[in-house]
Scaffold this motif. Sequence first.
Motif, PDB file in Angstrom:
ATOM      1  N   HIS A  53      42.218  46.187  51.653  1.00  0.00           N
ATOM      2  CA  HIS A  53      41.638  45.359  50.378  1.00  0.00           C
ATOM      3  C   HIS A  53      41.259  46.456  49.271  1.00  0.00           C
ATOM      4  CE1 HIS A  53      41.396  41.630  52.768  1.00  0.00           C
ATOM      5  NE2 HIS A  53      40.897  42.204  53.486  1.00  0.00           N
TER       6      HIS A  53
ATOM      7  N   TYR B  19      39.908  46.506  45.005  1.00  0.00           N
ATOM      8  CA  TYR B  19      39.389  45.613  43.808  1.00  0.00           C
ATOM      9  C   TYR B  19      39.156  46.469  42.580  1.00  0.00           C
ATOM     10  CZ  TYR B  19      37.975  42.780  47.819  1.00  0.00           C
ATOM     11  OH  TYR B  19      38.000  41.751  48.784  1.00  0.00           O
TER      12      TYR B  19
ATOM     13  N   GLN C  18      48.896  43.110  37.343  1.00  0.00           N
ATOM     14  CA  GLN C  18      49.286  42.315  38.644  1.00  0.00           C
ATOM     15  C   GLN C  18      50.518  41.982  39.153  1.00  0.00           C
ATOM     16  OE1 GLN C  18      44.759  40.057  38.909  1.00  0.00           O
ATOM     17  NE2 GLN C  18      46.608  39.175  38.699  1.00  0.00           N
TER      18      GLN C  18
ATOM     19  N   ALA D  24      48.479  40.543  44.808  1.00  0.00           N
ATOM     20  CA  ALA D  24      47.260  40.729  43.667  1.00  0.00           C
ATOM     21  C   ALA D  24      46.870  39.581  43.173  1.00  0.00           C
ATOM     22  CB  ALA D  24      48.020  41.731  42.891  1.00  0.00           C
ATOM     23  N   GLU D  25      45.630  39.242  42.738  1.00  0.00           N
ATOM     24  CA  GLU D  25      45.101  38.256  42.475  1.00  0.00           C
ATOM     25  C   GLU D  25      44.043  38.405  41.310  1.00  0.00           C
ATOM     26  OE1 GLU D  25      46.029  34.868  45.979  1.00  0.00           O
ATOM     27  OE2 GLU D  25      44.154  35.958  45.910  1.00  0.00           O
TER      28      GLU D  25
ATOM     29  N   ASP E 137      40.251  37.044  40.094  1.00  0.00           N
ATOM     30  CA  ASP E 137      39.244  36.207  39.954  1.00  0.00           C
ATOM     31  C   ASP E 137      38.770  35.851  38.529  1.00  0.00           C
ATOM     32  OD1 ASP E 137      36.870  34.661  40.246  1.00  0.00           O
ATOM     33  OD2 ASP E 137      36.211  35.783  42.092  1.00  0.00           O
TER      34      ASP E 137
ATOM     35  N   ILE F 196      37.363  40.294  38.217  1.00  0.00           N
ATOM     36  CA  ILE F 196      38.033  41.399  39.001  1.00  0.00           C
ATOM     37  C   ILE F 196      38.903  41.133  39.804  1.00  0.00           C
ATOM     38  CG2 ILE F 196      37.142  42.852  41.165  1.00  0.00           C
ATOM     39  CD1 ILE F 196      34.181  42.490  40.121  1.00  0.00           C
ATOM     40  N   SER F 197      40.322  41.876  39.751  1.00  0.00           N
ATOM     41  CA  SER F 197      41.278  41.570  40.479  1.00  0.00           C
ATOM     42  C   SER F 197      41.204  42.284  41.923  1.00  0.00           C
ATOM     43  CB  SER F 197      42.607  42.394  39.818  1.00  0.00           C
ATOM     44  OG  SER F 197      42.690  41.870  38.506  1.00  0.00           O
ATOM     45  N   SER F 198      41.851  41.630  42.901  1.00  0.00           N
ATOM     46  CA  SER F 198      41.786  42.081  44.361  1.00  0.00           C
ATOM     47  C   SER F 198      43.392  42.187  44.734  1.00  0.00           C
ATOM     48  CB  SER F 198      41.505  40.928  45.008  1.00  0.00           C
ATOM     49  OG  SER F 198      42.115  39.666  45.040  1.00  0.00           O
TER      50      SER F 198
ATOM     51  N   THR G 263      45.647  43.288  48.314  1.00  0.00           N
ATOM     52  CA  THR G 263      45.510  43.178  49.728  1.00  0.00           C
ATOM     53  C   THR G 263      46.963  43.661  50.111  1.00  0.00           C
ATOM     54  OG1 THR G 263      46.292  40.764  49.740  1.00  0.00           O
ATOM     55  CG2 THR G 263      43.990  41.145  49.934  1.00  0.00           C
TER      56      THR G 263
END
Length: 391
Positions: free
Chosen positions: A63, A65, A99, A154-155, A157, A162-164, A166
């Motif tokens: 993960h 961010y 993203q 990639a997502e 919030d 904040i982008s995450s 995985t």
Amino acid sequence: MVESNIISSGDMISHTDPKRKSFSGKVIRWLRDHPGFNLIVLFPTFLAIFYYGCVASPQYVSHAYFVVRGAGAQTPNMLGGLIPGMGGSGSTEDTYAVQTYMMSRDAARTLIQSQNLRSVFNHPDADFLARFPTFFRGNTFEHFFSYYQKHIIAELDTTTGISSLTVRTFSPQDSQRIGRALIDAGEHLVNEMNARQRQNTIASSQKEVAAAEEKIRSIGLQIADYRNKQKLLDPLKQSVPMLRDIDQLKAMLTATRLKVAQVTKFAPDTPLLPVYQRRIEVLKAEIAQAQGDITGSSSSLVPKITEYDDLVTQKDVAERELVTATVSLQAAKVQADRQQLYLDGVAQPDLPDYPEYPHAIADILIVLATGLGIYAMGILLISGAREHQIH
């Protein structure tokens, strides 16, 4: 007492064993009479148990961010959190762009070249169903890209901005390495966006400056051609001594006329009177000649001054335009610097300690529930068809 207890317990066993045997026998007979249940429910469930218990490879998720910030970014406030579209960073569109790139074909090709991503997804420890390629999936780039989109996500919030990111592979080191490579690729994309944004912002101002400079050069060439053609450096400055001479001639003419008037009044018979009158005629001719050199014909100085003044005026206007365009260019550069974007890593890709996939128990229960649902629907359809035939 001990013997009686042993006898009583033996009696209980003797009484319960037939019940257990009868229950298991009923279950076996029911399963034997319902082969569809075995095929639709039990067989897939046992197959799932075998796969997840003996075959399925562990998959590790890393993960990360990050946020995309810029000079125009704003901190989310309470109103922005309540009203969609008013909160979050001013760089939300740029965040979506990063993203989208991370999950794009370009990013997949970049990782294939730089990180050998195909071998990562075709790990030697990966099982035959989870790796790429498999016997039921093609080996083209489009098949690989479809597989890529399921393992790299990639997502954003929208609440926190904040982008995450995985990354799921068959090795914790590979997951961390691919995550870092994607973060680096996102930073490279942001740098390219900054360069394009800066170029687009100042391009129009640079064109205006270049046009003003070209205009000044063109007018300068016209002035040089005019000077060579007329053999005059500055007609206006060269006319100043000519005008001064005319003024002096007029002063002399006025003085001579005064003398003629005095001589005519007090000594009309003097021989100086014709001399003064002749001087007046000469002065008038000189004045007329000098004025004719300045005005009165196409070869005089006035049309030359007019043409030269027009060129000088055009040059002055072009110089003001150049100054204005230069100021605009500097302002555009300052604005472009203020609009710089950068990718800020909130948390770097971590090294997973344990596999997150597969979710064996949940997947087995899903297979069981799906089989039961299909079997129940089949029973209902068959019962409905039989009742329809009876009626």
